[in-house]
Write a protein that holds these residues in place. Structure first.
Motif, PDB file in Angstrom:
ATOM      1  N   GLU A 116       0.824  -1.207   0.000  1.00  0.00           N
ATOM      2  CA  GLU A 116       0.000   0.000   0.000  1.00  0.00           C
ATOM      3  C   GLU A 116       0.867   1.270   0.000  1.00  0.00           C
ATOM      4  O   GLU A 116       0.391   2.368   0.260  1.00  0.00           O
ATOM      5  CB  GLU A 116      -0.998  -0.049   1.169  1.00  0.00           C
ATOM      6  N   HIS A 130      -3.174   3.848   8.649  1.00  0.00           N
ATOM      7  CA  HIS A 130      -4.185   3.022   7.979  1.00  0.00           C
ATOM      8  C   HIS A 130      -4.471   1.779   8.823  1.00  0.00           C
ATOM      9  O   HIS A 130      -3.546   1.052   9.182  1.00  0.00           O
ATOM     10  CB  HIS A 130      -3.684   2.622   6.586  1.00  0.00           C
ATOM     11  N   HIS A 132      -7.530  -1.572   9.636  1.00  0.00           N
ATOM     12  CA  HIS A 132      -8.692  -2.319   9.141  1.00  0.00           C
ATOM     13  C   HIS A 132      -9.686  -2.422  10.299  1.00  0.00           C
ATOM     14  O   HIS A 132     -10.134  -3.505  10.661  1.00  0.00           O
ATOM     15  CB  HIS A 132      -8.263  -3.711   8.661  1.00  0.00           C
ATOM     16  N   HIS A 193     -12.817  -2.617   3.481  1.00  0.00           N
ATOM     17  CA  HIS A 193     -11.370  -2.743   3.639  1.00  0.00           C
ATOM     18  C   HIS A 193     -10.860  -2.066   4.920  1.00  0.00           C
ATOM     19  O   HIS A 193     -10.317  -2.743   5.787  1.00  0.00           O
ATOM     20  CB  HIS A 193     -10.684  -2.152   2.391  1.00  0.00           C
TER      21      HIS A 193
END
Ligand code: ZN
Length: 657
Positions: A116, A130, A132, A193
């Motif tokens: 990513e 980031h 999840h 996601h």
């Protein structure tokens, strides 16, 4: 959602990268945000290179690192300008992308940058976080998830429809973000996601992540979809050991290699497995692409592994092969098995892999239950899931795995495992990839090692019920038994027959002989189900071929055990169980060799302690490790066609030779 930032702790971390390490670890500490290597973070730093030029560098989480334990070297430094140019390409295959990321690093020894990475580069903020987060995917994975996300976040987040991780996702995010971000934008949601937050400082980005995920949690609370009443569960009190061993046998047959099966019967898992709608809600697919590889497409319901295999093969032929003919099938064994009686069984090639599956599915059950309460759990369509499951990068990772250790996926039990030869056997077996159950009377066994492939059980081997309980726990922890090392034994103080107390004789027989009969007898049904055949190694003694004065009870017990093993070899050969014995002598780094015993035995032979220690043909001292390595080898391929062998490990003894 608790904000874990602490000024005093933060002060211990120096510079931009230091604080990146600190808040990454804060995220990693909350398993409802990231699990086992999931999620990633980055920071953009301008540095002066060797030739005096200022360079913009993106430090992004490297693969193989876990946010919970990451350190500065866990971040891969990649040159920003090149990443921004890559983001503008119309297409880039994932293997090409991985190559570009690696070749633009400023540190050759750094780990491979996250897949990513480009996504982090295109976001114009110094810090990017980031995760999840469970709460966010709980909401995105519902039929009207998009409306709900808009309702919660308004114009604070840019919303990205689901795109598979990799270059395409980065490109879509770059386009959308450029078109939709405003001065109100503080983050980004990726449907099905996870979520991104940004900031000028590590604290700002972290605080935002906690606040944004907290808002999702608050929304679920308001909708009565957060704390759900636990349905009453039925728990059978009867043994599930044999059911588990059969299940693991079938799973291993389907996988083509021995597998670990771990059983979780906590109330939550049983309640989930016993839900009336389990066959519907558990079959939609994983919650986020990050979970696909490790938990597979869907769980198996019940114990019919053959039916699961058939369904998987059909899925592979109809879905996978139609789209990509070059894919080879990943083994069709399930990774999650839901059964009303067994609860949640997690499957892995190693105990660690099974533990990761268990953790992921523990969160998946919450996500599914909450999404269902919110109006229906809706995972990605099968096509999107298989694209992740058969992702080039993941397939490459599988191939790169190398040759696994010899006993990978197998389970060994060692008795008398807290010290001496037993403890050394545990180490030799762990080193060969086995999951090991150590039994010992000494409760220290329970904390001997803190690792997922070791289970220490306090057990009095003279108590049949305690043995049954230990076997039950073994099956629930690892799913089976492939190897049994009979090591526990006592060596009493020297006593001539003329004055040998009956109580001592009986105690020695009870521990050295009777308990081993019970263990062998009760382990046999499990050893029979060992995918590669069961193996028993008996730690005998030189006293079997060459008994010594004053050791009547010990020598007689070991000789009887030796005979027992020979008969077992005859009786169990048809079940592919092989039994071999080794006869050590003079191993002095063990629990039974107290100073007193050592001195007495030396005296009995008319030797000094030092002479006694190397009193053999080769004049060598035998260590616990020497014996353990031979015991482990006896379970391995070298001895695959040998049963009922008796191998001395004594440096050569004239009376034995
Ligand atoms: Zn992600």
């Amino acid at each position: 959602m608790k904000n874990l930032w602490n000024d005093r702790d933060a002060a211990k971390y120096q510079g931009d990268l230091g604080l990146r390490v600190y808040t990454s670890r804060l995220l990693g500490r909350d398993p409802s945000l990231v699990l086992h290597g999931g999620g990633n973070t980055s920071v953009k730093i301008t540095e002066t290179n060797l030739v005096g030029e200022a360079e913009d560098i993106l430090y992004v989480k490297g693969s193989g690192w876990d946010l919970a334990t990451i350190e500065a070297p866990g971040f891969a430094p990649v040159r920003m300008p090149h990443l921004l140019k890559l983001a503008k390409l119309p297409a880039l295959s994932d293997p090409q992308m991985v190559n570009e990321l690696k070749t633009q690093m400023t540190q050759a020894s750094a780990p491979g940058p996250s897949v990513e990475t480009i996504l982090h580069a295109i976001l114009p903020y110094k810090y990017v976080d980031h995760t999840h987060a469970d709460a966010v995917v709980t909401i995105t994975n519902t039929p009207n998830g998009l409306d709900r996300i808009k309702e919660i976040y308004g114009d604070r987040l840019v919303i990205i429809p689901y795109v598979m991780p990799g270059f395409d996702l980065a490109r879509v995010c770059a386009e959308r973000f450029a078109a939709e971000a405003t001065d109100k934008t503080v983050g980004m949601v990726l449907m099905n996601h996870g979520i991104f937050s940004f900031g000028a400082t590590a604290k700002e980005s972290y605080d935002l992540m906690i606040e944004l995920v907290g808002a999702a949690e608050a929304y679920l609370q308001k909708q009565d979809a957060w704390i759900l009443p636990l349905a009453s569960v039925q728990t059978s009190k009867t043994s599930i050991a044999h059911a588990l061993a059969h299940l693991r046998y079938q799973v291993s047959q389907v996988a083509g290699v021995p597998m670990i099966v771990s059983c979780d019967r906590h109330e939550k898992s049983l309640a989930f497995a016993q839900r009336d709608d389990v066959a519907t809600i558990s079959q939609q697919g994983p919650a986020t692409p990050d979970h696909v590889i490790r938990t597979k497409r869907i769980p198996q319901i019940g114990r019919d592994v053959a039916a699961y295999k058939k369904a998987y093969e059909t899925y592979f032929q109809t879905e996978v092969q139609q789209i990509a003919a070059d894919k080879t099938m990943v083994d069709p064994a399930p990774r999650v098995i839901l059964d009303p009686e067994l609860g949640l069984c997690s499957v892995g090639r190693t105990a660690k892999a099974a533990a990761i599956v268990a953790d992921i599915y523990d969160h998946t059950m919450d996500i599914i239950a909450r999404s269902t309460a919110l109006g229906g759990y809706q995972a990605l369509p099968a096509k999107d899931i298989f694209e992740v499951e058969y992702w080039d990068l993941e397939q490459a990772k599988l191939k790169k795995g190398g040759t696994p250790a010899e006993f990978t996926g197998e389970i060994a039990m060692v008795t008398g495992a807290a010290s001496g030869i037993g403890k050394a056997c545990v180490e030799s077996l762990l080193a060969r990839g086995a999951a090991v159950v150590g039994l010992d009377l000494n409760p220290d066994i329970e904390t001997l090692y803190d690792r997922p492939d070791f289970c220490g059980i306090t057990c009095d081997l003279t108590d049949e019920t305690a043995i049954a309980t230990a076997l039950e726990q073994t099956m629930q922890t690892f799913g089976g038994l492939d190897m049994l090392i009979l090591n526990a034994g006592i060596f009493p103080a020297s006593a001539p027959i003329a004055s040998l107390p009956t109580s001592q004789w009986r105690q020695v027989m009870n521990i050295n002989l009777d308990s081993n009969l019970v263990l062998m007898r009760d382990c046999q049904p499990f050893l029979k189900l060992a995918p590669n055949g069961g193996r028993v190694v008996v730690i005998g003694s030189k006293n079997v071929p060459a008994p010594g004065k004053g050791a009547a009870a010990y020598s007689a017990s070991k000789a009887a055990l030796n005979q027992l093993a020979r008969i077992a070899a005859l009786e169990w050969g048809g079940d592919r169980i092989r039994i071999n014995s080794l006869h050590p002598n003079a191993v002095f780094d063990t629990g039974i060799w107290t100073e007193e015993v050592l001195t007495n035995r030396a005296k009995a032979y008319g030797l000094t302690v030092e002479e006694y220690k190397t009193n053999n043909v080769l004049k060598v001292e035998i260590s616990s490790r020497d014996v353990a390595e031979l015991a482990a080898e006896m379970c391995g391929s070298l001895f695959a066609k040998t049963t009922a062998a008796q191998v001395p490990i004594d440096g050569g003894n004239e009376r034995v030779i």
